[in-house]
Design an enzyme around this catalytic site. Structure first.
Site, PDB file in Angstrom:
ATOM      1  N   CYS A  95      20.904 -12.186  44.498  1.00  0.00           N
ATOM      2  CA  CYS A  95      21.573 -13.022  43.277  1.00  0.00           C
ATOM      3  C   CYS A  95      20.416 -13.555  42.576  1.00  0.00           C
ATOM      4  CB  CYS A  95      22.258 -14.102  44.206  1.00  0.00           C
ATOM      5  SG  CYS A  95      21.108 -15.543  44.700  1.00  0.00           S
ATOM      6  N   CYS A 142      17.466 -15.584  43.606  1.00  0.00           N
ATOM      7  CA  CYS A 142      16.061 -15.136  44.212  1.00  0.00           C
ATOM      8  C   CYS A 142      15.058 -15.201  43.158  1.00  0.00           C
ATOM      9  CB  CYS A 142      16.418 -13.702  44.761  1.00  0.00           C
ATOM     10  SG  CYS A 142      17.842 -13.414  46.113  1.00  0.00           S
ATOM     11  N   ASP A 177       4.014  -8.954   4.323  1.00  0.00           N
ATOM     12  CA  ASP A 177       2.599  -8.757   4.014  1.00  0.00           C
ATOM     13  C   ASP A 177       2.966  -7.735   3.115  1.00  0.00           C
ATOM     14  OD1 ASP A 177      -0.154  -8.365   3.629  1.00  0.00           O
ATOM     15  OD2 ASP A 177       0.162  -6.708   4.916  1.00  0.00           O
ATOM     16  N   ASP A 198       1.206  -5.609   9.341  1.00  0.00           N
ATOM     17  CA  ASP A 198       0.422  -4.473  10.166  1.00  0.00           C
ATOM     18  C   ASP A 198      -0.847  -4.488  10.192  1.00  0.00           C
ATOM     19  OD1 ASP A 198       0.122  -4.026   7.238  1.00  0.00           O
ATOM     20  OD2 ASP A 198       0.032  -1.933   7.675  1.00  0.00           O
ATOM     21  N   ASP A 221      -3.261 -10.084  10.021  1.00  0.00           N
ATOM     22  CA  ASP A 221      -2.021 -10.456  10.177  1.00  0.00           C
ATOM     23  C   ASP A 221      -2.013 -11.091  11.468  1.00  0.00           C
ATOM     24  OD1 ASP A 221      -0.970  -9.796   7.532  1.00  0.00           O
ATOM     25  OD2 ASP A 221      -0.753  -7.952   8.237  1.00  0.00           O
TER      26      ASP A 221
END
Length: 788
Positions: A58, A61, A473, A686, A690
């Site tokens: 469940c 857990c 960017d 990228d 950044d």
């Protein structure tokens, strides 16, 4: 009076690890596929290990396992995702060993193995078989119990002899024993484990209801005197309701388990297994079959049609088409020829080819993608943590309500007191509430992965649905990569010296991930063939500024922005154009100059042409149509940024705020200002510079071709750098969030409607079990819609 008490589990607790198993777990080489090693800010070493779990029955857990792991000295963070049966643990290797993590999970009553290991796959298969056997025994015994209980239902008063009725009760008791001792074992085991940890888990009300009903029925079966109603426990037996409830609940949980496995398969299907062996050509031209584990960088391999590529590399002979859905999310085959790259895990579709190995194992693109997906599967979303926090008080309230209902019905109708209390305990189990968020978000992550968008943090799906501002960017993100070198100006006039300057620029640019550096390195040109090394010592890479190195003569050279190169460089950026020349377009530039410039020397300027990246306009239009604010944050010169913005507007892009000369610090400050104003910000980038803003944004996206650091900081990675997938990902995130709300509303409404029925005595225990199973099944089935 004889009685039977159910065993706490249908299987013994996993045994302690033996010496061989501990040694294998503590071997760093054996943990390579499931552990990431890194240095903490204080310089000490850390490990982040992913474990595949088994034995979870469940949602509660997960909390028990988390508590067991966090109790270990040296564990800094532990997150358990019950829906995916994964744990992610950050720990200190100087304080404990990996085997102690597994032993802690086993001591809590569950089992664990390193993720993606053979043992984990075997454990999952065993768990599935065991669940199916429990379900079979429960349904078989339920049908037999219903058969022996039928005469009591269909016979009129006095038609069933007391001794025959007593015999039927004994038969029902005997047939219920396998259900209680085996099929219902997980409910008792989960409840006991929670109590040992001091937690009220979701299986506790279920276990109490089963135990009370079974003991009361046992007492009614074996008490002296003729069978029938009466006595403190009501004198009735509920073996038929009891076995029916267990059968319905196990059926619901088995279907729920199948739903979780479907989500896992949707994620795993993208990770095509590598071949066990491959054909390799040795130095003498002979072909031998070797195991993939024996390959080395530089080996030449033959790939047959239908064979998966075992490593990253490039083709040296032959042409074929490859299925690269793993890399770019596209199902269409991609043609590849000599000199072109192929990636591990892609599939050769057409013809035999020869490839040269360039990267193996953890260095391959496939391994990086596996890492991203495993990280997302192990994370526990905030919505799930919120639901779990509410589940504890809710369960305590359920126990109090059941006790109160029993006390009230004892005064009204003692024979109905126990059935009502059992029905209240069963019908209000908040399993559906805790499944609502994680099941949906995992399904959404699988759907995004099929489209080539990898989710590193499940919380990002919720955040993506709520953003109101998108920042981008420019270079390499909205503009096409690679750029084209258009013009070289400045520098020395003498051809030989000029060629030497260009060679230094190319040498500095080599190996850098910045789009301008890559474009310069790919341009080549005069001076590329230099016999002696151009620079000595290490190269300095300053994010957002440029590169620097020292030549053999001890003179320092800088390549990068005007501010980085030094005074006088900016004046060369926008020269006066002669009459008739084309107007200045604000093209991207990069500068080169020695430090310091000698008298009469001037910096060299490299100008580049940049094109709009395919898909940029549809992305910007889609985001604006949804009411998002758009901003462009670029480290390029303001004139170049304004020129790029004008090009966007000419192409039909919506208006957006432009900011040039934005250093990483200025980008970060802008995002912080937006967030201080109450905006939820998406950042798409990228480059290496950044990284800080990607970490600061509410949700961040890195493109597949970008720097490794930006991908590590980002919440989502778009394979193939297909920009429109960002808009599609937001739409899917909004759909997923709507489904989470539907699931939460359903779970709450179900409990609000079912609870009065149970307390009023209208809802029998077996019907309560059926309703609880249906509620959880509905939530899981609805969650799967998020992946379609």
């Amino acid at each position: 009076m004889p009685s039977a008490v159910p065993a706490p589990s249908d299987r013994p607790r996993p045994p302690p690890l033996d010496a061989r198993a501990r040694a294998a777990l503590d071997d760093e080489a054996g943990l390579a596929d499931s552990t990431r090693w890194f240095d903490a800010p204080d310089g000490s070493r850390r490990a982040e290990t992913r474990l595949a779990l088994s034995g979870l029955y469940c949602a509660g857990c997960a909390g028990v396992i988390e508590a067991a792991l966090r109790a270990l000295p040296g564990v800094e963070r532990a997150e358990v995702q019950g829906s995916a049966e994964r744990a992610q643990v950050c720990w200190r290797p100087d304080a404990l060993r990996a085997s102690q993590l597994v032993e802690a999970v086993r001591a809590a009553g569950y089992d664990a193995h390193p993720a993606r290991s053979e043992a984990a796959l075997e454990a999952r298969a065993r768990e599935g078989r065991r669940a199916l056997w429990r379900l079979f025994v429960a349904w078989f015994c339920m049908m037999q119990v219903m058969m022996v209980a039928t005469p009591s239902y269909v016979s009129g008063p006095g038609e069933l002899a007391p001794d025959l009725e007593q015999l039927l009760r004994w038969g029902g008791w005997v047939l219920s024993l396998p259900v209680m001792l085996f099929s219902a074992g997980p409910f008792f085991a989960s409840a006991l484990r929670g109590l040992r940890q001091g937690k009220v888990v979701m299986d506790l009300p279920v276990a109490l209801g089963l135990l009370i009903a079974f003991l009361a029925s046992t007492a009614a079966t074996f008490e002296p005197g003729p069978p029938g109603p009466g006595g403190d426990l009501g004198g009735e037996v509920w073996f038929d309701s009891l076995t029916m409830f267990v059968a319905f609940l196990l059926a619901g949980r088995w279907l729920e388990l199948r739903g979780r496995e479907r989500v896992a398969r949707a994620l795993d299907s993208l990770l095509r297994e590598l071949p066990d062996s491959v054909e390799r050509r040795d130095a003498e031209g002979r072909i031998e079959t070797v195991a993939v584990a024996r390959l080395a960088v530089g080996d030449t391999l033959r790939l047959q049609p239908g064979q998966a590529v075992p490593a990253d590399g490039r083709l040296v002979e032959g042409r074929s088409s490859f299925d690269e859905a793993l890399l770019n999310g596209e199902s269409r085959p991609v043609p590849r020829g000599p000199g072109e790259a192929v990636v591990a895990g892609s599939l050769n579709l057409a013809a035999p080819v020869w490839m040269q190995v360039q990267a193996l194992g953890a260095d391959t693109r496939r391994a990086q993608i596996v890492e991203l997906m495993e990280r997302a599967r192990s994370a526990r979303p905030a919505l799930a943590r919120t639901a779990d926090r509410w589940a504890g008080p809710f369960l305590l309230g359920v126990l109090l309500l059941a006790a109160g209902a029993w006390a009230v019905w004892r005064q009204i109708d003692p024979a109905q007191a126990l059935p009502v209390a059992v029905a209240v305990l069963i019908v209000t189990c908040p399993c559906a509430l805790s499944l609502a968020a994680p099941a949906t978000l995992l399904a959404a992550a699988g759907g995004l992965a099929r489209r080539g968008v990898l989710v590193q943090r499940l919380d990002a799906i919720e955040a993506l649905a709520r953003i109101d501002t998108a920042c981008f960017d420019k270079t390499g993100t909205l503009s096409e990569d690679p750029l084209q070198l258009a013009e070289v100006r400045g520098g020395p006039a003498a051809p030989a010296e000029r060629a030497a300057w260009i060679a230094r620029a190319l040498a500095l640019a080599a190996g850098s991930s910045h789009p301008l550096s890559r474009a310069l390195a790919q341009a080549g040109g005069p001076g590329t063939a230099v016999a002696e090394p151009l620079f000595v010592g290490d190269r300095v890479d300053e994010p957002g500024a440029g590169l620097a190195a020292t030549d053999a003569a001890g003179r320092s050279w800088r390549l990068g922005s005007a501010a980085w190169v030094g005074p006088g460089a900016e004046a060369l950026a926008e020269p006066a154009r002669p009459a008739g020349a084309r107007p200045w377009k604000g093209r991207p530039v990069v500068f080169l100059a020695p430090q310091p410039l000698a008298e009469g020397e001037q910096a060299m300027v490299f100008e580049f042409d940049e094109r709009l990246r395919e898909g940029a306009l549809p992305l910007l239009a889609a985001l604006q149509a949804e009411g998002l604010g758009l901003e462009l944050l670029s480290g390029d010169r303001p004139a170049a940024v304004q020129a790029f913005g004008a090009r966007l507007r000419e192409a039909g892009a919506p208006a957006m705020r432009l900011q040039g000369a934005a250093t990483p610090q200025l980008k970060l400050a802008r995002l912080q200002d937006l967030q201080a104003e109450g905006h939820r910000v998406l950042m798409v980038g990228d480059g290496l510079n950044d990284g800080p803003v990607l970490a600061q944004a509410d949700v961040s996206v890195a493109l597949g071709h970008g720097a490794a650091l930006s991908q590590q900081q980002a919440d989502l990675v778009v394979l193939g750098s297909r920009l429109p997938e960002i808009a599609a990902a937001r739409q899917r995130a909004r759909k997923a969030l709507a489904i989470v709300r539907e699931n939460l509303v359903w779970a709450l409404l179900y409990n609000l409607l079912a609870l009065p029925l149970a307390m009023s005595g209208t809802l029998a225990p077996w019907a309560a079990g059926l309703g609880m199973a249906f509620s959880s099944l509905f939530v899981v089935g609805n969650a799967l819609r998020a992946g379609r």
